[in-house]
Design an enzyme around this catalytic site. Structure first.
Site, PDB file in Angstrom:
ATOM      1  N   HIS A  59      -7.070  -5.181  10.158  1.00  0.00           N
ATOM      2  CA  HIS A  59      -6.821  -4.891   8.739  1.00  0.00           C
ATOM      3  C   HIS A  59      -5.551  -5.586   8.261  1.00  0.00           C
ATOM      4  CE1 HIS A  59      -4.547  -0.905   9.805  1.00  0.00           C
ATOM      5  NE2 HIS A  59      -3.677  -1.862   9.603  1.00  0.00           N
ATOM      6  N   ASP A  85       0.829  -1.201   0.000  1.00  0.00           N
ATOM      7  CA  ASP A  85       0.000   0.000   0.000  1.00  0.00           C
ATOM      8  C   ASP A  85       0.869   1.259   0.000  1.00  0.00           C
ATOM      9  OD1 ASP A  85       0.920  -0.423   2.619  1.00  0.00           O
ATOM     10  OD2 ASP A  85      -1.039  -1.061   3.324  1.00  0.00           O
ATOM     11  N   ASN A 115      -7.271  -3.499  14.413  1.00  0.00           N
ATOM     12  CA  ASN A 115      -8.671  -3.775  14.040  1.00  0.00           C
ATOM     13  C   ASN A 115      -8.774  -4.916  13.030  1.00  0.00           C
ATOM     14  OD1 ASN A 115      -7.719  -2.633  11.696  1.00  0.00           O
ATOM     15  ND2 ASN A 115      -9.140  -0.904  11.666  1.00  0.00           N
ATOM     16  N   GLU A 163      -9.656  -2.118   5.616  1.00  0.00           N
ATOM     17  CA  GLU A 163     -10.244  -1.917   6.928  1.00  0.00           C
ATOM     18  C   GLU A 163     -11.484  -2.812   7.087  1.00  0.00           C
ATOM     19  OE1 GLU A 163      -8.455  -0.368   8.921  1.00  0.00           O
ATOM     20  OE2 GLU A 163      -7.880   1.644   8.333  1.00  0.00           O
TER      21      GLU A 163
HETATM   22  C1  F6R Z   1       1.575  -1.767   6.135  1.00  0.00           C
HETATM   23  C2  F6R Z   1       0.181  -2.178   6.217  1.00  0.00           C
HETATM   24  C3  F6R Z   1      -0.542  -2.369   7.504  1.00  0.00           C
HETATM   25  C4  F6R Z   1       0.354  -2.764   8.685  1.00  0.00           C
HETATM   26  C5  F6R Z   1      -0.469  -2.824   9.966  1.00  0.00           C
HETATM   27  C6  F6R Z   1       0.396  -3.153  11.167  1.00  0.00           C
HETATM   28  O1  F6R Z   1       2.013  -1.719   4.796  1.00  0.00           O
HETATM   29  O2  F6R Z   1      -0.405  -2.370   5.211  1.00  0.00           O
HETATM   30  O3  F6R Z   1      -1.541  -3.357   7.338  1.00  0.00           O
HETATM   31  O4  F6R Z   1       0.945  -4.004   8.418  1.00  0.00           O
HETATM   32  O5  F6R Z   1      -1.098  -1.602  10.178  1.00  0.00           O
HETATM   33  O6  F6R Z   1       1.295  -2.104  11.366  1.00  0.00           O
HETATM   34  P1  F6R Z   1       2.488  -2.240  12.415  1.00  0.00           P
HETATM   35  O7  F6R Z   1       3.344  -3.340  11.942  1.00  0.00           O
HETATM   36  O8  F6R Z   1       3.182  -0.915  12.383  1.00  0.00           O
HETATM   37  O9  F6R Z   1       1.849  -2.533  13.732  1.00  0.00           O
END
Ligand code: F6R
Length: 257
Positions: free
Chosen positions: A138, A67, A136, A143
Site C-alpha cells: 500500500h 492520510d 502489502n 490497500e
Molecule cells: C503513512 C502511510 C503508510 C505508511 C506505510 C509504511 O502515512 O500512509 O502508507 O507509509 O504503512 O509504514 P512504516 O513506515 O511505519 O513502515
C-alpha cells in the site's frame, strides 16, 4: 525512476532530505506531501537539522498529510495530525496551521475526504510527495485492489495493516478500522514522488512494486508510471531486488560501500 540504495537509515535520511531540499529550491510556496509511520522519521530528523542550519528554508512551505485515521479523538497521540506536529512540523519550525490533515474526527468523513482533495487542488497541487510503503504494497492507505483512478476517500484498513500498525497503540483493538487517504490518482498527480523503504519486511513489496507488473494487487506498482519518482532504500529493503534487471528499467545508485 531513480533508485538509491544506502547503507543504513541515517544515511538514507540525509540523502532523501537533501533531495527534498533541492527539489523545492526555487518553488515560491512549496507544497510538500508528508507521510507518517517509521520510514520517514530519519528524513524528518535530517530535514530538521537542515532547517535549523538554515539550508532548508521552510518559510512559505505548506504540508499536506497522506492520510488520517477515522475516529480517533483530537488529543490521541496517534492521530496523524499530532504525529506530524511532533515528528515533522515542530522540529522544523513550521506552524501547525500550515500542516493540512484530513479531518478524521468529524461527523462526515466522506465530506471531509472530498474537501481535502479540493484543498490540495486549491493549494496548487503537491510539488513533492513523500511516501512509505506497506508490507502489502500500500501507499497512503490505498490497500491492494484500490482503483488507480481513486481520489481522497474513506478506506477500510486491511487486517495486515492494522496488525502492522498495532505497535503504535497500547492495544491492537485500538487501531482504527478506517482512514481517510489520498487516492492513487491524487498521489500520481504530485509533481514528484520520493518513496522510502527500510527493513527486510519491506523487501518483497519493494521488489514487486519496482520490477513486477503494474497491477492494483500491488498499489505501489502504479509509481512505475510516474515521470519523476525517486526511491530511497536501505540494504535490507533492497535485498530481494535483481539489480541487473533493475538497471535495465531504472537509474540505480548503489551508495553502499
Ligand atoms: C503513512 C502511510 C503508510 C505508511 C506505510 C509504511 O502515512 O500512509 O502508507 O507509509 O504503512 O509504514 P512504516 O513506515 O511505519 O513502515
Amino acid at each position: 525512476m531513480i533508485i538509491h540504495i544506502l547503507q543504513d537509515a541515517d544515511r538514507l535520511g540525509e540523502l532523501a532530505a537533501r533531495h527534498i531540499e533541492v527539489a523545492l529550491l526555487g518553488v515560491s510556496s512549496p507544497v510538500l506531501g508528508v507521510a507518517t509511520g517509521s520510514s520517514p522519521e530519519p528524513v524528518y530528523a535530517a530535514l530538521a537539522a537542515r532547517a535549523n542550519a538554515g539550508t532548508f528554508r521552510v518559510d512559505g512551505l505548506r504540508a499536506f498529510a497522506l492520510d488520517e485515521y477515522v475516529g480517533l479523538p483530537d488529543d490521541h497521540d496517534e492521530r496523524y495530525r499530532n504525529v506530524l506536529l511532533r515528528a515533522f512540523a515542530n522540529p522544523l519550525g513550521i506552524d501547525g496551521d500550515r500542516v493540512h490533515v484530513p479531518d478524521g474526527g468529524g461527523e462526515d468523513a466522506p465530506l471531509a475526504a472530498a474537501r481535502y482533495e479540493q484543498a490540495i487542488q486549491l493549494a496548487g497541487g503537491i510539488d513533492l510527495q513523500l511516501l512509505g510503503i506497506g508490507r502489502n504494497g500500500h501507499i497512503g492507505f490505498n490497500e491492494p485492489g484500490s482503483d488507480f483512478r481513486s481520489l481522497t476517500r474513506v478506506v477500510e484498513l486491511t487486517e495486515s495493516t492494522r496488525v502492522a500498525n498495532a505497535r503504535f497503540f497500547a492495544r491492537a483493538e485500538e487501531v482504527p478500522r478506517q482512514s481517510i487517504s489520498q487516492g492513487l490518482a491524487t498521489i500520481m498527480r504530485s509533481r514528484a514522488v520520493v518513496l522510502i523503504a527500510t527493513g527486510a519486511e519491506k523487501a518483497d513489496a519493494v521488489r514487486a512494486a519496482l520490477t513486477g507488473p503494474v497491477t492494483t494487487d500491488m498499489p505501489a506498482s502504479v509509481l512505475q508510471r510516474h515521470p519523476r519518482v525517486s526511491i530511497y532504500l536501505d540494504g535490507a529493503a533492497a535485498a530481494s531486488l535483481d539489480l541487473q534487471l533493475l538497471e535495465s528499467i531504472a537509474v540505480v545508485h548503489d551508495w553502499r560501500e
